[in-house]
Design an enzyme around this catalytic site. Structure first.
Site, PDB file in Angstrom:
ATOM      1  N   TYR A 156       0.449  -1.063   0.118  1.00 47.52           N
ATOM      2  CA  TYR A 156      -0.030   0.210  -0.058  1.00 47.52           C
ATOM      3  C   TYR A 156       0.746   1.167   0.253  1.00 47.52           C
ATOM      4  O   TYR A 156       0.841   2.280  -0.844  1.00 47.52           O
ATOM      5  CB  TYR A 156      -0.768   0.006   1.420  1.00 47.52           C
ATOM      6  N   GLN A 257       6.476  15.598  12.809  1.00 48.43           N
ATOM      7  CA  GLN A 257       6.511  15.053  13.829  1.00 48.43           C
ATOM      8  C   GLN A 257       7.940  15.125  13.202  1.00 48.43           C
ATOM      9  O   GLN A 257       8.836  14.432  12.093  1.00 48.43           O
ATOM     10  CB  GLN A 257       6.235  13.887  13.919  1.00 48.43           C
TER      11      GLN A 257
HETATM   12  N1  LIG Z   1      -9.813   5.769   5.370  1.00 51.59           N
HETATM   13  C1  LIG Z   1      -8.510   6.439   5.833  1.00 51.59           C
HETATM   14  O1  LIG Z   1      -8.276   6.504   6.790  1.00 51.59           O
HETATM   15  C2  LIG Z   1      -7.718   6.361   4.721  1.00 51.59           C
HETATM   16  C3  LIG Z   1      -6.141   7.625   4.492  1.00 51.59           C
HETATM   17  C4  LIG Z   1      -5.485   7.432   3.734  1.00 51.59           C
HETATM   18  C5  LIG Z   1      -5.947   6.897   2.530  1.00 51.59           C
HETATM   19  N2  LIG Z   1      -7.161   6.698   2.145  1.00 51.59           N
HETATM   20  C6  LIG Z   1      -7.670   6.203   0.893  1.00 51.59           C
HETATM   21  O2  LIG Z   1      -8.889   6.885   0.420  1.00 51.59           O
HETATM   22  C7  LIG Z   1      -9.404   6.358  -0.386  1.00 51.59           C
HETATM   23  C8  LIG Z   1     -11.090   6.266   0.476  1.00 51.59           C
HETATM   24  O3  LIG Z   1     -10.880   5.029   0.915  1.00 51.59           O
HETATM   25  P1  LIG Z   1     -11.767   4.509   1.947  1.00 51.59           P
HETATM   26  O4  LIG Z   1     -12.145   4.834   3.444  1.00 51.59           O
HETATM   27  O5  LIG Z   1     -13.034   5.635   1.726  1.00 51.59           O
HETATM   28  O6  LIG Z   1     -12.029   2.968   1.934  1.00 51.59           O
HETATM   29  P2  LIG Z   1     -13.422   2.260   1.576  1.00 51.59           P
HETATM   30  O7  LIG Z   1     -13.022   0.640   1.134  1.00 51.59           O
HETATM   31  O8  LIG Z   1     -14.082   2.566   2.292  1.00 51.59           O
HETATM   32  O9  LIG Z   1     -13.575   2.211   0.198  1.00 51.59           O
HETATM   33  C9  LIG Z   1     -12.577   2.257  -0.625  1.00 51.59           C
HETATM   34  C10 LIG Z   1     -13.997   1.822  -1.822  1.00 51.59           C
HETATM   35  O10 LIG Z   1     -13.022   1.578  -3.302  1.00 51.59           O
HETATM   36  C11 LIG Z   1     -13.709   0.536  -4.497  1.00 51.59           C
HETATM   37  N3  LIG Z   1     -13.249  -0.095  -4.918  1.00 51.59           N
HETATM   38  C12 LIG Z   1     -11.503  -1.040  -4.360  1.00 51.59           C
HETATM   39  N4  LIG Z   1     -11.287  -1.543  -5.656  1.00 51.59           N
HETATM   40  C13 LIG Z   1     -11.593  -1.191  -6.052  1.00 51.59           C
HETATM   41  C14 LIG Z   1     -11.663  -1.307  -8.000  1.00 51.59           C
HETATM   42  N5  LIG Z   1     -10.834  -2.475  -8.072  1.00 51.59           N
HETATM   43  N6  LIG Z   1     -12.244  -0.332  -9.065  1.00 51.59           N
HETATM   44  C15 LIG Z   1     -13.291   0.444  -8.380  1.00 51.59           C
HETATM   45  N7  LIG Z   1     -13.516   0.233  -7.049  1.00 51.59           N
HETATM   46  C16 LIG Z   1     -12.998  -0.526  -6.358  1.00 51.59           C
HETATM   47  C17 LIG Z   1     -14.798  -0.237  -3.073  1.00 51.59           C
HETATM   48  O11 LIG Z   1     -15.502  -1.093  -3.807  1.00 51.59           O
HETATM   49  C18 LIG Z   1     -14.773   0.701  -1.990  1.00 51.59           C
HETATM   50  O12 LIG Z   1     -16.062   0.961  -2.117  1.00 51.59           O
HETATM   51  C19 LIG Z   1      -8.770   5.350  -0.723  1.00 51.59           C
HETATM   52  O13 LIG Z   1      -7.488   5.316  -1.964  1.00 51.59           O
HETATM   53  C20 LIG Z   1      -7.527   4.949   0.804  1.00 51.59           C
HETATM   54  O14 LIG Z   1      -6.836   4.526   0.224  1.00 51.59           O
HETATM   55  C21 LIG Z   1      -8.109   6.426   3.068  1.00 51.59           C
END
Ligand SMILES: NC(=O)c1ccc[n+]([C@@H]2O[C@H](COP(=O)([O-])OP(=O)(O)OC[C@H]3O[C@@H](n4cnc5c(N)ncnc54)[C@H](O)[C@@H]3O)[C@@H](O)[C@H]2O)c1
Length: 257
Positions: A156, A257
């Site tokens: 990741y 940090q």
């Molecule tokens: N929530 C956090 O803490 C956090 C922190 C940093 C970055 N992010 C990033 O933010 C973005 C959203 O994350 P989230 O927390 O909402 O996660 P989540 O798991 O709630 O949602 C992710 C979404 O992506 C979709 N997805 C996965 N594989 C896919 C594919 N091949 N094609 C199309 N859609 C696909 C899933 O179906 C889901 O709806 C991601 O890129 C994640 O890496 C999240």
């Protein structure tokens, strides 16, 4: 005047989590939104699109790893709403493993969704924006894990770090060509979604895990999806018209940090 009035946005992975929060705020601020996600999340995606208001949302199935899905989604977006101004490459997933436990198949899967998906999105998004003459904004969702090492999220972090550099090359290409298309990355810390729930549950003691996450952030709290959506609105709107190739760090002080 709303902040993204008259614009058309496409958000990937928008059936829930951060993507749905961004879709809702984009619509509230005046944009028409194409809500996309994998076919198996169609029901949730349709609900998000319907919640945006009459004529404001459209759900399209889009697996970001499949190039033919991208081509179809762009064609249908232009046919339905007539333009594309904002692309939020939000879809993502992680596998909580370190270098010794991760398989090659898992490595490839994580890179396919988080990195190939963003590459395909930018490629097809730029084409669609140029086709309709939009001076668009592309927002690539990276992570704090793209700025600092996380041993337990080795694939990741690699993919998110690559999204950061890839964004800069795309931004400079568009600037040199004079397209008026901007491209920036967002780097959130923990924000309460299914992704964080999965990490917390995997620890066996979700409350303790969440408390530990919050303690690791200088501001002392896990983020809310709207913290992310507000950043998306700024980058999507013309308010950020001098910003391209930049990193929007949304981390409660973590990387300071
Ligand atoms: N929530 C956090 O803490 C956090 C922190 C940093 C970055 N992010 C990033 O933010 C973005 C959203 O994350 P989230 O927390 O909402 O996660 P989540 O798991 O709630 O949602 C992710 C979404 O992506 C979709 N997805 C996965 N594989 C896919 C594919 N091949 N094609 C199309 N859609 C696909 C899933 O179906 C889901 O709806 C991601 O890129 C994640 O890496 C999240």
């Amino acid at each position: 005047m709303k902040r993204v009035e008259g614009k058309v946005a496409l958000v990937t992975g928008a059936a829930g989590g951060l993507g749905s929060a961004a879709a809702r705020m984009l619509a509230r601020e005046g944009a028409k939104v194409v809500v996309t996600d994998r076919g198996n999340r169609e029901k949730e995606g349709q609900e998000v699109a319907a919640s945006l208001g009459e004529g404001m949302g459209l759900f399209l199935p889009l697996d970001v790893t499949k190039e033919d899905h991208w081509a179809q989604a762009m064609e249908r977006t232009l046919a339905h709403f007539g333009r594309l101004d904002v692309l939020v490459n939000n879809a993502g997933m992680g596998i909580p493993k370190d270098i010794e436990s991760l398989s090659l198949e898992e490595w490839r899967l994580v890179h396919a969704v988080n990195l190939d998906g963003v590459f395909l999105g930018c490629k097809h998004g730029i084409r669609a924006m140029r086709q309709c003459g939009a001076k668009g904004s592309i927002i690539n969702v990276s992570s704090v894990a793209g700025l600092k090492g996380v041993p337990t999220l080795v694939a990741y972090g690699s993919a998110k770090g690559a999204v950061r550099m890839f964004t800069k090359s795309v931004a400079l290409h568009c600037a040199q060509k004079g397209y008026g298309i901007r491209c920036n990355s967002i780097h959130p810390v923990f924000i309460e979604t299914d992704m964080v729930a999965a990490l917390a549950n995997a620890s066996g003691d979700p409350d303790k895990a969440r408390a530990k996450m919050a303690r690791s952030i200088p501001l002392g709290r896990i983020g809310e999806p709207d913290d992310f959506a507000h950043a998306v609105i700024y980058l999507a709107s013309d308010e950020s018209k001098l910003m391209t190739g930049s990193e929007f760090v949304l981390d409660g002080g973590t990387t300071a940090q």
